[in-house]
Design an enzyme around this catalytic site. Structure first.
Site, PDB file in Angstrom:
ATOM      1  N   ARG A   1      13.936   0.725 -25.302  1.00  0.00           N
ATOM      2  CA  ARG A   1      14.374   1.434 -24.099  1.00  0.00           C
ATOM      3  C   ARG A   1      15.591   2.310 -24.375  1.00  0.00           C
ATOM      4  O   ARG A   1      15.709   3.407 -23.849  1.00  0.00           O
ATOM      5  CB  ARG A   1      14.648   0.429 -22.972  1.00  0.00           C
ATOM      6  CG  ARG A   1      13.352  -0.060 -22.373  1.00  0.00           C
ATOM      7  CD  ARG A   1      13.494  -1.191 -21.376  1.00  0.00           C
ATOM      8  NE  ARG A   1      12.135  -1.546 -20.906  1.00  0.00           N
ATOM      9  CZ  ARG A   1      11.862  -2.476 -20.005  1.00  0.00           C
ATOM     10  NH1 ARG A   1      12.834  -3.182 -19.462  1.00  0.00           N
ATOM     11  NH2 ARG A   1      10.617  -2.704 -19.646  1.00  0.00           N
TER      12      ARG A   1
ATOM     13  N   HIS B   1       6.624   5.421 -19.908  1.00  0.00           N
ATOM     14  CA  HIS B   1       6.413   4.340 -20.895  1.00  0.00           C
ATOM     15  C   HIS B   1       7.657   3.461 -21.073  1.00  0.00           C
ATOM     16  O   HIS B   1       8.710   3.781 -20.575  1.00  0.00           O
ATOM     17  CB  HIS B   1       5.900   4.897 -22.241  1.00  0.00           C
ATOM     18  CG  HIS B   1       6.877   5.713 -23.020  1.00  0.00           C
ATOM     19  ND1 HIS B   1       6.688   5.989 -24.351  1.00  0.00           N
ATOM     20  CD2 HIS B   1       8.016   6.340 -22.671  1.00  0.00           C
ATOM     21  CE1 HIS B   1       7.679   6.731 -24.774  1.00  0.00           C
ATOM     22  NE2 HIS B   1       8.492   6.972 -23.791  1.00  0.00           N
ATOM     23  N   GLU B   2       7.470   2.343 -21.736  1.00  0.00           N
ATOM     24  CA  GLU B   2       8.551   1.351 -21.918  1.00  0.00           C
ATOM     25  C   GLU B   2       9.149   0.913 -20.593  1.00  0.00           C
ATOM     26  O   GLU B   2      10.352   0.733 -20.472  1.00  0.00           O
ATOM     27  CB  GLU B   2       9.659   1.917 -22.827  1.00  0.00           C
ATOM     28  CG  GLU B   2       9.215   2.336 -24.201  1.00  0.00           C
ATOM     29  CD  GLU B   2       8.699   1.172 -25.034  1.00  0.00           C
ATOM     30  OE1 GLU B   2       9.016   0.025 -24.703  1.00  0.00           O
ATOM     31  OE2 GLU B   2       7.960   1.422 -25.996  1.00  0.00           O
ATOM     32  N   GLY B   3       8.318   0.732 -19.599  1.00  0.00           N
ATOM     33  CA  GLY B   3       8.800   0.332 -18.276  1.00  0.00           C
ATOM     34  C   GLY B   3       9.031   1.563 -17.426  1.00  0.00           C
ATOM     35  O   GLY B   3       9.941   2.344 -17.699  1.00  0.00           O
TER      36      GLY B   3
END
Lengths: 600, 600
Positions: A298, A441-443
């Protein structure tokens, strides 16, 4: 020469004036480093990024990976670029000297890596994913797993991925269906389908090591039943040599809006019942392991968003300086020559907004990297713990803020170039398209806001939050001593004070069961919180700039004046509107949750 | 059945409840029309848009026009679509019955056209440009020009373009260099280069009629020296038959971020000194003529931006209803089934914001079309003049507001679809890319803000502004009588009051020579002004919805409740932050113009 990736002057300002990178060299781990070794690494990164990564950025976009005979085919420029990256040692920038690494602080490795992210998001993703997967095995793998999988990754022979998402469950990992059955030899047999796996296939390495989330037969439901597995593309023999192909098949490639240089794959595990995987860490503890990787990822995603914004800012700045068009508004004489568009106030606005977003987020990303160093190498366990708590709290902001506002910077870069910016003959539209992935992406953005408000704030008894408030208040205090900065301090202090009240109220609501309404407007909360953090970082930059002005050379004088003006832009244009967000939060506004599905 | 282009219920609400389209049938010109004929035209438009335009929207994006042997080649689906459009009479929807038209009000033709704009922006541009060029010849052309060029355009045999932009001068028409020399036969010989000419070449029609801006040898400098010319691709003989190819060459095609179905061309006029053009209107009056076309085009561009936003909203709404994922925030039990994502408050926020942007702008676009009808057919010259003044004032908002906020809606649609939205397997990313052109062409966002603040406000002694203030105040007055609407009225009234003060102050500054600083933050002004206008249109919609609720069927009840909630969202979430813009304007904030070029 015009800089295209980032401003070296600004990077030096961050490292040596704001974040005191040299202090790190007084820590034992970095004792062999110095400003000279740092700068040498940065120069190498810039050189390789400019020579091997930037030149095929557009070509990679125009020639996205093709699916051929069950494999992904890339343009030939990707491999030499990745090889140059590996050869220069950037894959192991943080690893010990003895392990073949550069033993650099994360602050420096992140600064090096930023050059690649600005030059070519698509190609840079392959080593980025590999670093994340390698760190995961390093933290949680057995010695055997490290020997068979980590070591070849460190050597650049194996690459890695993280395989989480499934077709029916994107953000909702609780619902993954991939299963892992224990086999007689202690390994597992996996069966399931994953999508959107970046770097899930490519011809860049001898092998690809997928870090896969799956459920054991006895798994409890939900996120507490997820385990982590190593699933290599090719099996690896006990002597480290490659064995036969594992039962992982490339089911297809996704065709994306941008970031096309990176393969986005659908992978089938165990179509033939023969997919071999190895458990990493304890059963059912996979998500906790994966979160280590995700937290690093992140921060990396946030920095990636910054750098695409940065590249667009620099390009549009250069264009605005070169492109003559129009005249000052009070000059109606068409026989006078046209002025460069940078002279127009509205173009200055679009450049200043980009500068405020990009350099504010760049500072935050490097600050987070510096915190990461503190979690590892600060002098006392307490200091390490404190850094950990603060970094945990800031991670959703480090990821999401640049994803939103450096993307907005990309929109402004297109606008400055006008019709040209809309064509693929210029790079700025690609920066936007590439960057558009980052809030997803990545949350997703929404997930980050729930992570911040619903989890991070209250963690460790709110220790991270208390620390942050203390730090911001301290910065305000120092700014207060510069008469020129007081007008910048005020809006930040007002926002901070009100934000604290809102935060306490929302945490109280959650503690008393009013979870749904307290979290309903988490997006507003994250916006106000993020602006408070970035406003703080701008005030810090402004203090350093004000100090620097006293003894500055002519070029530095301009640089510091620009910093002060961008700080003014952010703190007086961008920060005050957050009071509207806080007012809605204070009112526990229910416009959105109150909207019935049938009313749309 | 799910609607994909626009909501028929919302369209009926606009036409028959908000804008009283039936009242138009009581005007002589539209006496043969009725709600039935209106609805029949709308149904035809929807049918053709769904059958011929929507199906190749993605294909047109993936297969952009190719340059082959000096011509532009399109995918084969474009021609049948355009032919169906022509055959159904939409090119001449507003023209007299005797001229082969449908004699529809502009309100209705705009509503019909909206379906095509939502279905396929790329293909729809060809007839759109032709209509604009035809109207220009109709207004300013000689009888001979009408016979030779307009008539075949009305018949759909010739298409049109507008050729303004040159490589060195985008927004700055004062600086165009294309020259027109008088020839012995009364025609002209043009020489120059134009870029970004949409529809500048294609195989859809027998001929292409370029409306070209150029300068005569005796032209005064600047915009007062620009003349307008007809330059056909093929010369036309006196009997109307096609003559030889004119000296206009397709120099190349631009490759755009989106809107790829429409050729964007570089055209060379007179490479061989043989480019024949015909003067339209008086010498040096070309810009005034062109502005008629541009004003229509700007309303059309605004509606185009709305419709791309609308299509994205409907798609993401349908997706959010269908896609199960996650659970309510207060439900931690993973064994319960996942809910459709529309149940999540943050997804509702993203849908409600889209609805507020898209349906607010849709209302404004149709309101502007209704005003256009009033300029032509209102009962008295005073009423026609009033409509003209108000439409003039609103045109920059009608163009720019949807270009900014319906584009933002497209961003939200992508976000709702998550990783899927980022792939080209789903339509939402294309909507964004297509829509990204709208803040750039037909006068950039910056140009619109200068047009509004520097020109339109003071026009006719501020008559348009006075009218608008009166209208908004009247709406507030009516809302005041509904206790349920009073909370929505207040933010609008507060914004309006403050905006008036800011406006007077800025106009005063401009009148006293402080032009540069007064216009420096025109972008902020346009934002606040635009939100005031859209807030007004939402309050109007809310009043109608509140009235409708009293006698509503169950389905209508939901529809009206949705309207009220979207009005609430816009007026309480979006309107109050404009006070920050006004505060900066009140302070004559000089952060942007004060930023020196060397400080970046």
């Amino acid at each position: 020469m015009t800089e295209t990736l980032l401003s070296a002057r600004n990077l030096a300002f961050e490292l040596y004036e704001v974040l005191d990178a040299e202090a790190l060299t007084r820590r034992e781990r970095f004792a062999e480093h110095s400003r000279e070794t740092f700068d040498a690494a940065l120069t190498t990164a810039r050189t390789i990024a400019e020579k091997y990564f930037a030149p095929h950025n557009r070509k990679g976009d125009e020639n996205e990976p093709r699916y051929e005979n069950g494999e992904a085919v890339l343009i030939p420029e990707v491999k030499p670029a990745v090889d140059a990256f590996l050869e220069a040692g950037f894959l192991n920038a943080n690893r010990d000297f003895e392990a073949g690494g550069m033993q650099l602080p994360t602050l420096l490795s992140q600064a090096c890596f930023a050059h690649f992210q600005a030059a070519n998001a698509g190609t840079t993703a392959y080593p980025f994913l590999t670093m994340g997967a390698a760190n995961l095995i390093e933290s949680f793998g057995t010695e055997e797993q490290k020997r068979l999988f980590l070591q070849p990754m460190i050597e650049g022979r194996f690459f890695g991925t993280m395989a989480l998402t499934e077709p029916h469950a994107g953000s909702s990992l609780a619902d993954i269906r991939t299963r892992a059955e224990p086999a007689a030899d202690g390994s597992y047999r996996l069966r399931g389908n994953k999508i959107f796996i970046s770097g899930g296939d490519h011809p860049l390495s001898e092998n690809i090591v997928h870090m896969v989330l799956a459920k054991l037969p006895d798994a409890p439901p939900g996120v507490k039943g997820i385990s982590l597995f190593i699933v290599p593309k090719f099996l690896v023999n006990a002597d480290g040599s490659l064995g036969p192909r594992n039962d992982v098949t490339l089911a297809g490639l996704f065709h994306k809006m941008g970031w096309r240089g990176t393969t986005s794959t659908a992978l089938n595990f165990g179509d033939n019942g023969q997919c071999v995987g190895y458990l990493v860490g304890k059963p059912h503890q996979g998500l906790a392991c994966m979160f280590q990787m995700m937290n690093e990822a992140r921060i990396g995603v946030g920095m990636g968003a910054v750098m695409l914004g940065y590249a667009g800012y620099l390009y549009s700045l250069d264009y605005a300086r070169q492109r003559p068009q129009g005249r000052p508004l009070d000059n109606k004489d068409p026989s006078t020559p046209a002025v460069p568009i940078i002279a127009h106030a509205d173009v200055k606005r679009m450049l200043l907004a980009q500068k405020a977003y990009v350099e504010g987020a760049f500072d935050l990303g490097l600050y987070a990297a510096r915190l990461f160093d503190d979690t590892q190498t600060a002098g006392t366990p307490e200091a390490r713990q404190q850094a950990h708590e603060l970094l945990d709290l800031l991670t959703p902001i480090v990821k999401s803020w640049p994803s939103e506002f450096c993307l907005k910077a990309n929109e402004l870069a297109i606008q400055i170039l006008g019709g040209h910016g809309y064509t693929r003959e210029y790079p700025v539209e690609q920066y936007y398209r590439d960057n558009r992935l980052n809030p997803i992406h990545e949350g997703t953005h929404g997930i980050q806001s729930l992570d911040l408000l619903g989890r991070k704030l209250a963690q460790n008894g709110g220790a991270g939050l208390k620390q942050l408030v203390r730090l911001i208040a301290g910065t305000c205090e120092r700014a207060h001593q510069h008469p020129q900065l007081d007008a910048l301090r005020q809006p930040l202090e007002q926002l901070l004070n009100r934000l604290q009240g809102v935060t306490l109220g929302l945490l109280g609501d959650m503690a008393t069961g009013k979870v749904n309404l307290a979290l309903a407007n988490s997006a507003l909360y994250m916006k106000a919180f993020g602006h408070c953090v970035i406003g703080w970082r701008w005030l810090e930059q402004a203090i350093r700039a004000e100090q620097g002005l006293a003894t500055a050379s002519e070029a530095d004088h301009d640089f510091y004046k620009g910093k002060l003006q961008a700080a003014r832009f952010f703190l007086t244009w961008e920060v005050p509107p957050c009071h509207n967000d806080l007012a809605l939060l204070e009112a526990r506004d229910d416009t959105c949750p109150g909207m019935q599905e049938g009313w749309f």
